[in-house]
Motif scaffolding. Structure first.
Motif, PDB file in Angstrom:
ATOM      1  N   PHE A 138     -11.172   3.300  -6.897  1.00 52.13           N
ATOM      2  CA  PHE A 138     -10.776   2.638  -7.981  1.00 52.13           C
ATOM      3  C   PHE A 138     -11.340   1.161  -7.713  1.00 52.13           C
ATOM      4  CE2 PHE A 138      -7.212   3.139  -5.212  1.00 52.13           C
ATOM      5  CZ  PHE A 138      -6.777   1.700  -4.776  1.00 52.13           C
ATOM      6  N   ARG A 139     -11.831   0.485  -8.830  1.00 53.30           N
ATOM      7  CA  ARG A 139     -12.060  -0.929  -8.702  1.00 53.30           C
ATOM      8  C   ARG A 139     -10.939  -1.858  -9.357  1.00 53.30           C
ATOM      9  NH1 ARG A 139     -16.880  -0.437 -10.381  1.00 53.30           N
ATOM     10  NH2 ARG A 139     -17.906  -0.421  -8.278  1.00 53.30           N
ATOM     11  N   LEU A 140     -10.374  -2.670  -8.412  1.00 58.77           N
ATOM     12  CA  LEU A 140      -9.578  -3.638  -8.815  1.00 58.77           C
ATOM     13  C   LEU A 140     -10.062  -4.686  -9.698  1.00 58.77           C
ATOM     14  CD1 LEU A 140      -7.126  -3.800  -5.977  1.00 58.77           C
ATOM     15  CD2 LEU A 140      -6.988  -2.263  -8.081  1.00 58.77           C
ATOM     16  N   ASN A 141      -9.744  -5.264 -10.692  1.00 60.11           N
ATOM     17  CA  ASN A 141     -10.145  -6.382 -11.557  1.00 60.11           C
ATOM     18  C   ASN A 141      -8.822  -7.356 -11.478  1.00 60.11           C
ATOM     19  OD1 ASN A 141     -12.881  -5.523 -12.066  1.00 60.11           O
ATOM     20  ND2 ASN A 141     -11.806  -4.178 -13.325  1.00 60.11           N
ATOM     21  N   GLY A 142      -8.516  -8.060 -10.442  1.00 61.43           N
ATOM     22  CA  GLY A 142      -7.177  -9.018 -10.364  1.00 61.43           C
ATOM     23  C   GLY A 142      -7.615 -10.411 -10.359  1.00 61.43           C
ATOM     24  N   SER A 143      -6.692 -11.166 -10.162  1.00 59.29           N
ATOM     25  CA  SER A 143      -6.745 -12.840  -9.757  1.00 59.29           C
ATOM     26  C   SER A 143      -7.171 -12.857  -8.425  1.00 59.29           C
ATOM     27  CB  SER A 143      -5.547 -13.528 -10.361  1.00 59.29           C
ATOM     28  OG  SER A 143      -5.215 -13.297 -11.516  1.00 59.29           O
ATOM     29  N   LYS A 144      -6.752 -12.089  -7.296  1.00 58.85           N
ATOM     30  CA  LYS A 144      -6.855 -12.399  -5.989  1.00 58.85           C
ATOM     31  C   LYS A 144      -7.828 -11.275  -5.294  1.00 58.85           C
ATOM     32  CE  LYS A 144      -2.791 -14.954  -5.796  1.00 58.85           C
ATOM     33  NZ  LYS A 144      -1.085 -15.017  -5.427  1.00 58.85           N
ATOM     34  N   LEU A 145      -7.375  -9.808  -5.868  1.00 58.04           N
ATOM     35  CA  LEU A 145      -8.088  -8.469  -5.338  1.00 58.04           C
ATOM     36  C   LEU A 145      -9.271  -8.275  -6.274  1.00 58.04           C
ATOM     37  CD1 LEU A 145      -4.791  -6.511  -4.043  1.00 58.04           C
ATOM     38  CD2 LEU A 145      -6.706  -7.922  -2.539  1.00 58.04           C
ATOM     39  N   ARG A 146     -10.310  -8.004  -5.829  1.00 50.95           N
ATOM     40  CA  ARG A 146     -11.432  -7.569  -6.704  1.00 50.95           C
ATOM     41  C   ARG A 146     -12.300  -6.722  -5.837  1.00 50.95           C
ATOM     42  NH1 ARG A 146     -11.268 -10.611 -11.363  1.00 50.95           N
ATOM     43  NH2 ARG A 146     -13.236  -9.717 -11.796  1.00 50.95           N
ATOM     44  N   GLY A 147     -12.586  -5.650  -6.432  1.00 54.50           N
ATOM     45  CA  GLY A 147     -13.744  -4.722  -5.902  1.00 54.50           C
ATOM     46  C   GLY A 147     -13.199  -3.559  -5.695  1.00 54.50           C
ATOM     47  N   GLU A 148     -13.853  -2.599  -4.837  1.00 51.15           N
ATOM     48  CA  GLU A 148     -13.541  -1.112  -4.743  1.00 51.15           C
ATOM     49  C   GLU A 148     -12.572  -0.932  -3.403  1.00 51.15           C
ATOM     50  OE1 GLU A 148     -15.888   2.833  -4.173  1.00 51.15           O
ATOM     51  OE2 GLU A 148     -16.973   1.191  -4.923  1.00 51.15           O
ATOM     52  N   PHE A 149     -11.564  -0.109  -3.969  1.00 51.47           N
ATOM     53  CA  PHE A 149     -10.637   0.371  -2.923  1.00 51.47           C
ATOM     54  C   PHE A 149     -10.596   2.101  -2.913  1.00 51.47           C
ATOM     55  CE2 PHE A 149      -9.668  -4.132  -3.320  1.00 51.47           C
ATOM     56  CZ  PHE A 149      -9.031  -4.765  -2.449  1.00 51.47           C
ATOM     57  N   ALA A 150      -9.930   2.311  -2.007  1.00 55.21           N
ATOM     58  CA  ALA A 150      -9.657   3.774  -1.841  1.00 55.21           C
ATOM     59  C   ALA A 150      -7.999   3.920  -1.277  1.00 55.21           C
ATOM     60  CB  ALA A 150     -10.448   4.606  -0.945  1.00 55.21           C
ATOM     61  N   LEU A 151      -7.704   4.920  -1.824  1.00 54.80           N
ATOM     62  CA  LEU A 151      -6.243   5.556  -1.305  1.00 54.80           C
ATOM     63  C   LEU A 151      -6.391   6.962  -0.620  1.00 54.80           C
ATOM     64  CD1 LEU A 151      -3.388   4.287  -3.800  1.00 54.80           C
ATOM     65  CD2 LEU A 151      -3.128   3.909  -1.406  1.00 54.80           C
ATOM     66  N   THR A 152      -6.004   7.140   0.328  1.00 58.12           N
ATOM     67  CA  THR A 152      -6.409   8.433   0.869  1.00 58.12           C
ATOM     68  C   THR A 152      -5.135   8.830   1.672  1.00 58.12           C
ATOM     69  OG1 THR A 152      -8.779   7.901   1.267  1.00 58.12           O
ATOM     70  CG2 THR A 152      -7.789   9.745   2.782  1.00 58.12           C
ATOM     71  N   ARG A 153      -4.639  10.059   1.429  1.00 57.85           N
ATOM     72  CA  ARG A 153      -3.408  10.659   1.872  1.00 57.85           C
ATOM     73  C   ARG A 153      -3.871  11.437   3.392  1.00 57.85           C
ATOM     74  NH1 ARG A 153      -1.187  14.014  -2.047  1.00 57.85           N
ATOM     75  NH2 ARG A 153      -2.696  15.756  -1.254  1.00 57.85           N
ATOM     76  N   PHE A 154      -3.030  10.942   4.464  1.00 57.70           N
ATOM     77  CA  PHE A 154      -3.310  11.316   5.831  1.00 57.70           C
ATOM     78  C   PHE A 154      -2.381  12.276   6.366  1.00 57.70           C
ATOM     79  CE2 PHE A 154      -1.671   7.303   6.794  1.00 57.70           C
ATOM     80  CZ  PHE A 154      -0.910   7.714   7.937  1.00 57.70           C
ATOM     81  N   ARG A 155      -1.052  12.339   5.678  1.00 59.48           N
ATOM     82  CA  ARG A 155      -0.086  12.957   6.096  1.00 59.48           C
ATOM     83  C   ARG A 155       0.612  13.573   5.058  1.00 59.48           C
ATOM     84  NH1 ARG A 155       3.206   9.247   9.870  1.00 59.48           N
ATOM     85  NH2 ARG A 155       4.251   8.884   8.190  1.00 59.48           N
ATOM     86  N   ASP A 156       1.241  14.648   4.900  1.00 57.74           N
ATOM     87  CA  ASP A 156       1.904  15.448   3.798  1.00 57.74           C
ATOM     88  C   ASP A 156       3.285  15.442   4.023  1.00 57.74           C
ATOM     89  OD1 ASP A 156      -0.186  16.006   2.159  1.00 57.74           O
ATOM     90  OD2 ASP A 156      -0.411  17.821   3.323  1.00 57.74           O
ATOM     91  N   ARG A 157       4.365  14.926   3.269  1.00 58.44           N
ATOM     92  CA  ARG A 157       5.585  15.103   3.402  1.00 58.44           C
ATOM     93  C   ARG A 157       6.072  16.376   4.159  1.00 58.44           C
ATOM     94  NH1 ARG A 157       9.551  11.850   1.123  1.00 58.44           N
ATOM     95  NH2 ARG A 157       8.101  11.375  -0.395  1.00 58.44           N
ATOM     96  N   THR A 158       6.729  16.304   5.267  1.00 57.42           N
ATOM     97  CA  THR A 158       7.225  17.238   5.816  1.00 57.42           C
ATOM     98  C   THR A 158       8.867  16.899   6.243  1.00 57.42           C
ATOM     99  OG1 THR A 158       6.810  16.480   8.155  1.00 57.42           O
ATOM    100  CG2 THR A 158       5.208  17.513   7.026  1.00 57.42           C
ATOM    101  N   ASP A 159       9.483  18.294   6.860  1.00 54.42           N
ATOM    102  CA  ASP A 159      11.020  18.014   7.206  1.00 54.42           C
ATOM    103  C   ASP A 159      11.066  16.819   8.203  1.00 54.42           C
ATOM    104  OD1 ASP A 159      11.656  19.696   5.337  1.00 54.42           O
ATOM    105  OD2 ASP A 159      11.811  21.535   6.963  1.00 54.42           O
ATOM    106  N   ASP A 160       9.930  16.508   8.783  1.00 57.68           N
ATOM    107  CA  ASP A 160       9.964  15.424  10.101  1.00 57.68           C
ATOM    108  C   ASP A 160       9.534  14.221   9.653  1.00 57.68           C
ATOM    109  OD1 ASP A 160      10.911  17.565  11.887  1.00 57.68           O
ATOM    110  OD2 ASP A 160       8.897  18.145  12.189  1.00 57.68           O
ATOM    111  N   GLY A 161       8.933  13.927   8.335  1.00 59.15           N
ATOM    112  CA  GLY A 161       8.548  12.909   8.189  1.00 59.15           C
ATOM    113  C   GLY A 161       8.025  12.524   6.769  1.00 59.15           C
TER     114      GLY A 161
END
Length: 207
Positions: A138-161
């Protein structure tokens, strides 16, 4: 699932007779041409940033301990929290001691964002679906944060975490020059009022 159902956890964790946080259903949301985002600094039991993206009629939320960085080399841990109502974008103040998330909150940045996720054939992927699949750009258009970012899941919810993601700024322009990182949260100022965390706490009589 409706926004009201998505906010069940949000409602169950809060006593709205004590906290000034917005109660779902008590405010009318306004029509918006582009989805919104907000980054709040939250001086609770542990200082952290709350990163929130509007998806349909709720704010999908992540706790980012070190805050979002404008440096593409920084990979910020982001832990999902409960969905929040759209009105939470404007919340700034002090959550009372003893209440869930007790502490001071300021709106560090807010604005709109543009979903950018596509599949391998270049077709647009709805943003909520991209999050479910574990990778959204996604591309943010804020007052301080601007430009392209990504959110990536690297760990699924488990019983241990718990489920965990990474929030990363994309490299843009020649050579992808490094950004400025994240400011000191105790010196950072609200994009809404210009106040620091200490000033908000003092104004609320919580020094």
């Amino acid at each position: 699932m409706t926004g009201n159902d998505r906010l069940r956890d949000y409602r169950s964790k809060r006593d709205f007779t004590r906290t000034e946080e917005p109660s779902p259903g008590t405010h009318e949301g306004s029509a918006r041409d582009a989805p919104r985002f907000v980054v709040q600094i939250h001086d609770a039991r542990r200082m952290h940033f709350d990163f929130r993206l509007q998806v349909d009629d709720v704010l999908k939320s992540w706790s980012v301990p070190k805050g979002p960085s404008t440096d593409p080399q920084d990979k910020r841990l982001a832990v999902p929290t409960e969905d929040h109502p759209l009105e939470y974008e404007e919340f700034e103040g002090v959550i009372p001691r003893g209440e869930y998330g007790g502490g001071t909150v300021i709106v560090w940045d807010h604005g709109t964002y543009e979903p950018l996720s596509h599949d391998r054939r270049g077709r647009t992927v709805p943003f909520g679906e991209a999050l479910e699949q574990g990778h959204a750009t996604f591309r943010l258009n804020g007052s301080k944060l601007r430009g392209e970012f990504a959110l990536t899941r690297f760990r699924d919810r488990t019983d241990d975490g718990e489920e965990a993601w990474l929030l990363v700024k994309a490299r843009e322009g020649r050579g992808g020059a490094a950004g400025r990182g994240t400011p000191d949260p105790r010196r950072a100022r609200s994009v809404r009022t210009g106040r620091t965390l200490a000033q908000v706490a003092a104004d609320s009589g919580e020094e």
